[in-house]
Design a protein around this motif. Structure first.
Motif, mmCIF file in Angstrom:
data_model
loop_
_atom_site.group_PDB
_atom_site.id
_atom_site.type_symbol
_atom_site.label_atom_id
_atom_site.label_comp_id
_atom_site.label_asym_id
_atom_site.label_seq_id
_atom_site.Cartn_x
_atom_site.Cartn_y
_atom_site.Cartn_z
ATOM 1 N N SER A 195 0.833 -1.202 0.000
ATOM 2 C CA SER A 195 0.000 0.000 0.000
ATOM 3 C C SER A 195 0.868 1.252 0.000
ATOM 4 O O SER A 195 2.041 1.215 0.372
ATOM 5 C CB SER A 195 -0.927 0.007 1.224
ATOM 6 N N LEU A 196 0.265 2.349 -0.456
ATOM 7 C CA LEU A 196 0.933 3.640 -0.458
ATOM 8 C C LEU A 196 0.618 4.382 0.832
ATOM 9 O O LEU A 196 -0.479 4.272 1.373
ATOM 10 C CB LEU A 196 0.465 4.464 -1.665
ATOM 11 N N VAL A 197 1.590 5.146 1.325
ATOM 12 C CA VAL A 197 1.420 5.893 2.572
ATOM 13 C C VAL A 197 1.448 7.381 2.249
ATOM 14 O O VAL A 197 2.425 7.890 1.688
ATOM 15 C CB VAL A 197 2.536 5.560 3.587
ATOM 16 N N TYR A 198 0.363 8.078 2.611
ATOM 17 C CA TYR A 198 0.246 9.500 2.314
ATOM 18 C C TYR A 198 0.307 10.321 3.600
ATOM 19 O O TYR A 198 0.175 9.795 4.709
ATOM 20 C CB TYR A 198 -1.091 9.791 1.613
ATOM 21 N N GLU A 199 0.518 11.628 3.433
ATOM 22 C CA GLU A 199 0.494 12.516 4.585
ATOM 23 C C GLU A 199 -0.908 12.548 5.197
ATOM 24 O O GLU A 199 -1.905 12.304 4.515
ATOM 25 C CB GLU A 199 0.881 13.937 4.156
ATOM 26 N N HIS A 200 -0.973 12.819 6.489
ATOM 27 C CA HIS A 200 -2.269 12.886 7.173
ATOM 28 C C HIS A 200 -2.880 14.269 7.002
ATOM 29 O O HIS A 200 -2.223 15.281 7.215
ATOM 30 C CB HIS A 200 -2.088 12.591 8.664
ATOM 31 N N LEU A 201 -4.156 14.279 6.599
ATOM 32 C CA LEU A 201 -4.883 15.541 6.468
ATOM 33 C C LEU A 201 -5.990 15.553 7.520
ATOM 34 O O LEU A 201 -6.917 14.744 7.453
ATOM 35 C CB LEU A 201 -5.454 15.692 5.064
ATOM 36 N N PRO A 202 -5.902 16.452 8.494
ATOM 37 C CA PRO A 202 -6.748 16.374 9.694
ATOM 38 C C PRO A 202 -8.205 16.758 9.534
ATOM 39 O O PRO A 202 -9.023 16.392 10.376
ATOM 40 C CB PRO A 202 -6.047 17.352 10.651
ATOM 41 N N ASN A 203 -8.559 17.471 8.469
ATOM 42 C CA ASN A 203 -9.933 17.978 8.397
ATOM 43 C C ASN A 203 -10.892 17.111 7.585
ATOM 44 O O ASN A 203 -11.963 17.563 7.177
ATOM 45 C CB ASN A 203 -9.926 19.415 7.868
ATOM 46 N N GLY A 204 -10.511 15.870 7.331
ATOM 47 C CA GLY A 204 -11.449 14.916 6.744
ATOM 48 C C GLY A 204 -11.705 15.096 5.263
ATOM 49 O O GLY A 204 -10.956 15.756 4.543
ATOM 50 N N THR A 205 -12.813 14.509 4.808
ATOM 51 C CA THR A 205 -13.140 14.512 3.388
ATOM 52 C C THR A 205 -14.108 15.642 3.039
ATOM 53 O O THR A 205 -14.778 16.204 3.903
ATOM 54 C CB THR A 205 -13.785 13.184 2.973
ATOM 55 N N LEU A 206 -14.189 15.906 1.751
ATOM 56 C CA LEU A 206 -15.118 16.931 1.272
ATOM 57 C C LEU A 206 -16.559 16.516 1.549
ATOM 58 O O LEU A 206 -17.407 17.366 1.853
ATOM 59 C CB LEU A 206 -14.901 17.166 -0.216
ATOM 60 N N LEU A 207 -16.837 15.231 1.468
ATOM 61 C CA LEU A 207 -18.190 14.754 1.752
ATOM 62 C C LEU A 207 -18.560 15.041 3.207
ATOM 63 O O LEU A 207 -19.677 15.496 3.494
ATOM 64 C CB LEU A 207 -18.293 13.252 1.479
ATOM 65 N N ASP A 208 -17.630 14.795 4.121
ATOM 66 C CA ASP A 208 -17.881 15.092 5.533
ATOM 67 C C ASP A 208 -18.146 16.577 5.731
ATOM 68 O O ASP A 208 -19.076 16.968 6.440
ATOM 69 C CB ASP A 208 -16.681 14.674 6.396
ATOM 70 N N ARG A 209 -17.331 17.396 5.098
ATOM 71 C CA ARG A 209 -17.464 18.858 5.277
ATOM 72 C C ARG A 209 -18.771 19.371 4.681
ATOM 73 O O ARG A 209 -19.419 20.245 5.249
ATOM 74 C CB ARG A 209 -16.272 19.568 4.622
#
Length: 491
Positions: free
Chosen positions: A278-292
């Motif tokens: 698997s690929l490892v990406y940076e963590h983005l704390p504010n979630g997904t656009l769907l959540d927002r």
């Protein structure tokens, strides 16, 4: 350990399934073995002179005969699998569904499966499967891993709805020809944002391997395809090794290309985890656009995000010598960083296409159709030809969702009808505030072009002139002193 029953998910590869069934029989000696199978109905039918025709274009009598033969072959296969255990008590259940993951989840819920043995890492990685049951991964007759994710969840999970609307499942008896559940029986359940289509068929994967072999200079694959072929591929070891050599090279190309991406609206690739492929990406704390979006989002922020994501796609499509087709753009793959800036993520199904200098207008790749229902380019689904226009189609759906707040399924038809009736105001999401209706209507019409079934009508993501409606809306809400604070609906 409770050993009353152990369920085994079986496919079409007899050699692999035999090893898996024998492993389960040896390791659960007191359990009743229950085979479960999701029959994926073929989209093509044999035609005269060795050709093939799309199933939907055949007449009803031909369809009935073809499906009858498919069912007969499938029942024969399951009967053979049952015989592997000799006098051991073995039962089998199956249903027909055009989504393997949805079918497996359906079986797990309906049969109340506590423990299931699966011979595919890609299937075991599916969260909706792991959350429903304990998953034992067995490859080539050897236990690889056990997941207990289901212990962390309660109630109705993913994929679905309450258990009373699940599709009917029938047990394969000694004299029964089984029961097949039409896809329409499952329509009410397929509304989840994360429903992913995967053509998990060994014949298709072998074809994909042959394609890669013939086009070594333009390899394009994903870690998941490597795993599936290794687990469900042909018996001949030389073919498997050849495929591995090609795909390992393709993996390296993919990782190198992704690691070099530098764009403010694309998630950064940090590294690779070889153990899980698997690929490892940076963590983005504010979630997904769907959540927002579910929490409320003003139209100015929606337009800003669309402009950011158009910029990200243009960057991917214009990359040289390797252009990138994301292949799974959707609301949940657009993430928000700490500064509330959007970034495109999840390149697990992305394709790297080597673009030759004289072929600038033909960025395309033939591969097994995969993507997310509602966002997936219908032309790609039918032909298997992935192009940059496939990303444009998905982007059109994202635009429609952000402007209207409607669900993705059939959204284009709903908006097209509103435009036809001169009632655009009725579909614009009122929770976003007072839209500039003239400019919003122009952007909606552009989004409908993105969702056209004719690829030539779709606007090129890299052509600024085509995207003036979006640029105009963006300019209307850009303050002199740019701020990255949200226009909160609560304030």
């Amino acid at each position: 350990m409770d050993e009353e029953e152990v369920h085994i998910a079986v496919g079409k590869n007899t050699r692999k399934e035999k090893a898996k069934i024998l492993w389960a029989a040896a390791n659960f000696p007191r359990a009743t073995i229950v085979l479960v199978h999701v029959h994926w109905p073929s989209k093509w039918m044999p035609f005269n002179l060795g050709g093939k025709v799309l199933y939907k274009f055949a007449n009803e009598k031909e369809k009935e005969i073809h499906r009858g033969r498919e069912t007969e072959a499938m029942v024969k296969m399951l009967s053979q699998y049952k015989s592997f255990c000799g006098a051991r008590k073995v039962s089998a259940h199956y249903l027909t569904h055009d989504d393997t993951v949805a079918g497996v989840v359906n079986l797990i819920k309906k049969l109340k499966i506590k423990r299931i043995v699966i011979g595919s890492r890609s299937m075991s990685w599916q969260a909706v499967v792991r959350q429903c049951s304990q998953v034992w991964v067995v490859l080539n007759g050897k236990h690889v891993s056990t997941s207990n994710d289901h212990l962390k969840h309660t109630g109705s999970i993913g994929y679905g709805g309450s258990s009373d609307i699940l599709a009917s499942i029938h047990e394969l008896g000694d004299e029964s020809d089984g029961y097949t559940t039409p896809p329409s029986d499952f329509v009410d359940e397929i509304t989840n944002e994360e429903e992913v289509i995967e053509m998990d068929d060994s014949d298709q994967l072998v074809t994909e391997a042959e394609t890669l072999t013939e086009e070594r200079t333009e390899e394009s694959t994903t870690y998941e395809e490597v795993e599936i072929f290794a687990e469900e591929g042909a018996d001949r070891s030389d073919e498997i090794q050849s495929f591995r050599n090609i795909t390992e090279k393709a993996e390296k190309i993919m990782v190198v290309v992704l690691s070099r991406l530098e764009h403010p609206h694309i998630v950064r690739l940090i590294g690779v985890c070889p153990e899980s492929c698997s690929l490892v990406y940076e963590h983005l704390p504010n979630g997904t656009l769907l959540d927002r979006l579910s929490k409320g989002l003003l139209w100015k922020d929606r337009v800003r995000i669309l402009a950011e994501q158009r910029s990200a796609l243009a960057y991917l499509h214009s990359s040289r010598p390797h252009a990138i087709i994301h292949a799974d753009l959707k609301m949940t793959n657009i993430l928000l960083d700490a500064g509330n800036v959007s970034r495109l993520g999840d390149f697990g199904t992305a394709r790297v296409v080597h673009v030759k200098p004289l072929e600038e207008e033909t960025i395309r790749r033939r591969t097994n159709p995969m993507g997310t229902t509602g966002y997936m380019d219908p032309v790609f689904f039918i032909t298997g030809e992935l192009t940059t226009e496939s990303d444009v189609y998905a982007f059109g759906v994202v635009i429609l969702r952000l402007l209207t707040g409607l669900l993705d399924l059939n959204i284009a038809e709903q908006v097209r009808e509103a435009v036809k009736m001169d009632a655009v105001h009725s579909v614009l999401d009122a929770s976003a505030g007072a839209w500039p209706e003239v400019q919003a209507e122009r952007l909606l019409k552009l989004a409908l072009r993105c969702c056209s079934l004719e690829r030539k009508r779709r606007p090129a993501i890299t052509c600024d002139a085509e995207w003036r409606p979006l640029d105009i809306l963006r300019a209307m809400n850009t303050p002199a002193n740019k701020s990255r604070k949200w226009n909160s609906l609560a304030s």
